[in-house]
Enzyme design. Structure first.
Site, PDB file in Angstrom:
ATOM      1  N   ASP A 280     -17.364   8.254  50.640  1.00  0.00           N
ATOM      2  CA  ASP A 280     -17.467   9.636  51.093  1.00  0.00           C
ATOM      3  C   ASP A 280     -18.933  10.021  51.270  1.00  0.00           C
ATOM      4  OD1 ASP A 280     -16.794  12.580  51.322  1.00  0.00           O
ATOM      5  OD2 ASP A 280     -14.844  11.840  50.693  1.00  0.00           O
TER       6      ASP A 280
ATOM      7  N   HIS B   6     -18.387  17.412  50.282  1.00  0.00           N
ATOM      8  CA  HIS B   6     -17.102  16.781  50.557  1.00  0.00           C
ATOM      9  C   HIS B   6     -16.761  15.704  49.528  1.00  0.00           C
ATOM     10  CE1 HIS B   6     -14.140  14.389  52.858  1.00  0.00           C
ATOM     11  NE2 HIS B   6     -13.938  15.465  53.593  1.00  0.00           N
TER      12      HIS B   6
ATOM     13  N   SER C 205      -8.496  15.134  54.527  1.00  0.00           N
ATOM     14  CA  SER C 205      -9.488  14.667  53.549  1.00  0.00           C
ATOM     15  C   SER C 205      -9.125  15.088  52.141  1.00  0.00           C
ATOM     16  CB  SER C 205     -10.864  15.251  53.879  1.00  0.00           C
ATOM     17  OG  SER C 205     -11.520  14.523  54.868  1.00  0.00           O
TER      18      SER C 205
END
EC number: 3.4.21.-
Length: 766
Positions: free
Chosen positions: A144, A210, A543
């Site tokens: 990520d 994220h 996600s």
């Protein structure tokens, strides 16, 4: 005779010179780009020897040793054999024909598929069964944007040292000084380091938020009073809070490159992770040209399940990504809550919008205007003030006011194109944005803001035009209940074209408006001038669904550490909760259904798939024997191994050629009849003798027969074979999508469900 030889010699020389001229012309017009040269399974040679072999292979094409060293960027060699080099297209094509090369493909940029979710899934804290000792030995590798190890979600108080199997490292750097017993490893990958923003290079620190969000969804410890500026206040935690995290930073401000992801897979496999979570995707490509499919295959060979996001290009069909059958592809569904941001007008009317607005109003009412009325464009000026485009509004007409912006008309436009930033830069008090289409995804705003449905926007326009002193107020976002689960509008749908008879996505998990940890280095809205920071944020996307499925897989593995990746995936799919959704997309949107982790630890039966079964599937799909052999290492220089040969594969493998937990067939548009056979093998993972009876659900006009209808088992690990025969006539009532199912029931709590989905694209299936 001599004359003919001279002519032939002349023609040969002419062709060689002509080809060289063409290549030189290409070289002048085309810049060398990074290409990945994939060579299958890594050999037993050292990394140094592998790199030298890669150099020698490259030199055969480049023709110059020093130039070849200059052009080679990176060598893989721990589990994956291959390298990255800057090449012209004709050089890449020539390399692809060299012995030992599976594929050569251009390095591309891919994108991220961007609280109470575990309670919603039935894992209520302190009320669900856990195997904490084994859970703490499970390591989840997260590919990520990095991680913020200082987040309270990764506090390692009371956590023991990393498992003995862990072989990874903690690579420190700017804003990243340590790991701990929760985040036990961190590495970053940016093979081509130019073009990074200041302070972002050479570090696993998360500048985006994220990666921190996805990692805490998987294994974050319990943190009370978590919220985004008071929104969604509650306890945030991961699905397997005792598990460990290994962070692999592959995504940067510019995106996520194929070569970086493949390097991270190579490292993660060697480091000793048990599960890999990767919420990244791009264009669907043949498996040998897809870095995620390649990396996940090598992970599968080492007993590691890879979970992937399905993509955010929904709701159209044929939009799903991450299609390999050895990965678990995850769609996004909703929770039983939504975020409502109410707008009240001066005439008393209200509009219920959606956003993540953490601002409490300081006044009862604010002056209200529209983008059209706040225009600073002269006649013939460029831009569209009605949608609040940058540079089209006047500060004197916006300052201190709430501004209403009409929906943008660009393709796919749905409002939210930075209007909050435009209005704040002109010292406005708030923004109301009209949506072209309804959305279920809430986003943070830089100032007080709400996104309203199209019809409500029209009423706001009418109100503004009906009075000399229009007023409005935007209230802080509140949480309300909603029916759930449903598939999120953005979640990508099947079917797929790479392996048309494998149903994707496989499963769904919560991915809408998920509260989880956030990085202190990232702004809430993503705007560089947004200086607000938060420990937790709310994000949406497949996600966010992917790490829920990764945690569920880790949860199952904590009870069954010896299960294969396919067995874990099967357990999650066959125990999933089927969903009811609007429209006729059915399993094309959610696969087998929403994950049910508590049921998945006792599935009764599993559909296991070995590496060899995947190879037979690849043969059936048309991949050649040489490439498959290199993928497995069977065509390596090791003389004790036999070369892989698809001609030796048994035929008659059924409609899909794989022991998959779901059954899917794309029917030719010219065929009026449906006639398919699926062969399956189940393994008993229950305890003691048991008997399962097949139950079939199918619509009128479709005959689904299971042979045999009854299966008995005496002990664990016994296997039984059956087949599913499907016959019918495709009529108008069936439209383009037909759903059915097969369930094996032992009357003792085990219900093993496999969806059946037939698809024909010539009809109006919407």
């Amino acid at each position: 005779m001599v004359s003919n030889q001279r002519v032939r010699l002349f023609m040969l020389c002419f062709c060689l010179v002509n080809n060289a001229v063409i290549a030189a012309t290409e070289d002048e017009n085309v810049e060398r780009k990074p290409y990945i040269v994939y060579m299958g399974e890594a050999t037993e040679n050292s990394l140094v020897e592998a790199a030298e072999n890669h150099h020698n292979l490259l030199m055969t094409v480049i023709g110059d040793e020093s130039k070849a060293r200059e052009l080679k960027i990176y060598s893989y060699g721990k589990n994956i054999n291959g390298f990255v080099a800057r090449l012209f297209p004709h050089e890449a094509e020539k390399l692809s024909r060299e012995e030992g090369v599976v594929s050569v493909f251009k390095n591309t940029q891919r994108q991220l598929h961007t609280t109470r979710s575990w309670d919603f899934l039935g894992l209520v804290e302190s009320k669900y069964k856990r195997s904490v000792g084994i859970e703490s030995n499970i390591i989840v590798g997260v590919l990520d944007t990095g991680i913020d190890v200082e987040s309270p979600s990764f506090n390692d108080k009371g956590v023991g040292p990393p498992p003995a199997k862990w072989k990874g490292k903690c690579v420190t750097g700017n804003n990243f000084t340590r790991c701990n017993n929760k985040v036990i490893g961190a590495k970053y990958f940016h093979i081509q380091s130019e073009g990074l923003p200041d302070g972002e290079g050479d570090t696993a620190a998360d500048h985006d938020g994220h990666g921190t969000h996805t990692s805490s969804t998987i294994a974050g410890v319990s943190v009370s009073s978590a919220s985004l500026f008071g929104i969604a206040n509650g306890t945030a935690r991961g699905g397997v809070p005792s598990a460990r995290i290994a962070a692999y930073k592959v995504c940067w401000d510019s995106g996520c490159t194929d070569m970086d992801m493949l390097a991270a897979f190579d490292e993660a496999i060697s480091d000793g992770v048990d599960i890999i979570s990767i919420s990244i995707g791009g264009a669907s490509l043949p498996f040998f040209e897809d870095p995620i499919a390649i990396g996940a295959f090598h992970a599968m060979k080492r007993g590691i399940l890879t979970t992937c996001s399905a993509g955010n290009n929904g709701p159209g069909l044929f939009t799903v990504s991450n299609l390999a059958p050895w990965v678990m592809t995850v769609a996004a569904n909703s929770l039983d809550r939504k975020f409502e941001t109410v707008v009240k007008l001066g005439n008393g009317l209200t509009a219920s919008g959606i956003s993540l607005n953490g601002f409490n109003p300081r006044k009862k009412m604010y002056p209200l205007t529209s983008g059209s009325l706040a225009s600073n464009l002269s006649a013939g000026g460029y831009g569209e003030p009605s949608t609040c485009e940058p540079g089209t509004l006047g500060e004197d007409k916006v300052m201190g006011k709430v501004v209403y912006c009409e929906a943008g008309r660009e393709e796919g436009g749905n409002g939210g194109q930075g209007q909050d930033h435009v209005v704040r830069s002109l010292k406005g008090a708030g923004v109301i944005v009209q949506l072209l289409e309804p959305t279920d995804m809430a986003t943070s705003t830089l100032i007080a803001g709400s996104y309203v449905f199209f019809e409500d926007g029209t009423k706001i326009t009418e109100y503004i035009n009906s009075t000399k002193n229009p007023q409005a107020v935007i209230f802080k976002t509140k949480t309300t209940k909603m029916l759930a689960p449903s598939i999120s509008s953005f979640s990508a749908r099947g079917p797929q074209r790479i392996s048309p008879n494998i149903l994707k996505p496989d499963i769904s998990a919560p991915g809408l408006n998920i509260l989880a940890a956030y990085s202190k280095l990232a702004s809430v809205t993503g705007y560089p001038d947004d200086n607000r920071r938060t420990l937790f944020s709310i994000m949406s996307g497949t996600s966010m669904a992917c790490p829920h499925a990764a945690a569920a897989a880790a949860y199952v593995k904590s009870f069954h550490p010896d299960w294969s990746p396919a067995a874990i995936k099967s357990a999650l799919m066959t125990t999933a909760t089927p969903m009811r959704i609007k429209g006729n997309e059915a399993e094309l949107s959610y696969g087998s259904g929403q994950i049910n982790p508590r049921r998945a630890i006792h599935p009764g039966l599993v559909y296991d798939i070995t590496e060899d079964a995947y190879l037979r599937f690849l043969c059936k799909e048309g991949y050649n024997s040489t490439s498959i052999g290199l993928l497995t290492g069977d065509n390596s220089n090791n003389t004790t191994k036999k070369e892989y040969n698809c001609e030796n594969i048994k035929r008659g493998l059924g409609s899909d050629g794989l022991n998959y937990p779901s059954l899917h067939k794309q029917v030719n548009s010219t065929e009026a009849k449906v006639s398919e056979v699926f062969y399956r093998t189940v393994t008993n993972v229950g305890y003691g003798p048991s008997t399962y009876v097949a139950r079939v659900w199918a619509p009128k006009g479709l005959r689904v027969e299971v042979v045999p209808k009854v299966m008995s088992f005496e002990r664990p690990k016994e296997k039984r074979n059956f087949k599913v025969v499907i016959d019918g006539v495709w009529d108008e009532t069936m439209k383009g999508i037909v759903s059915a199912s097969v369930e094996w029931d032992d009357s003792r709590g085990h219900l093993v469900r496999s969806p059946i989905l037939l698809f024909r694209s010539d009809n109006d299936y919407r």
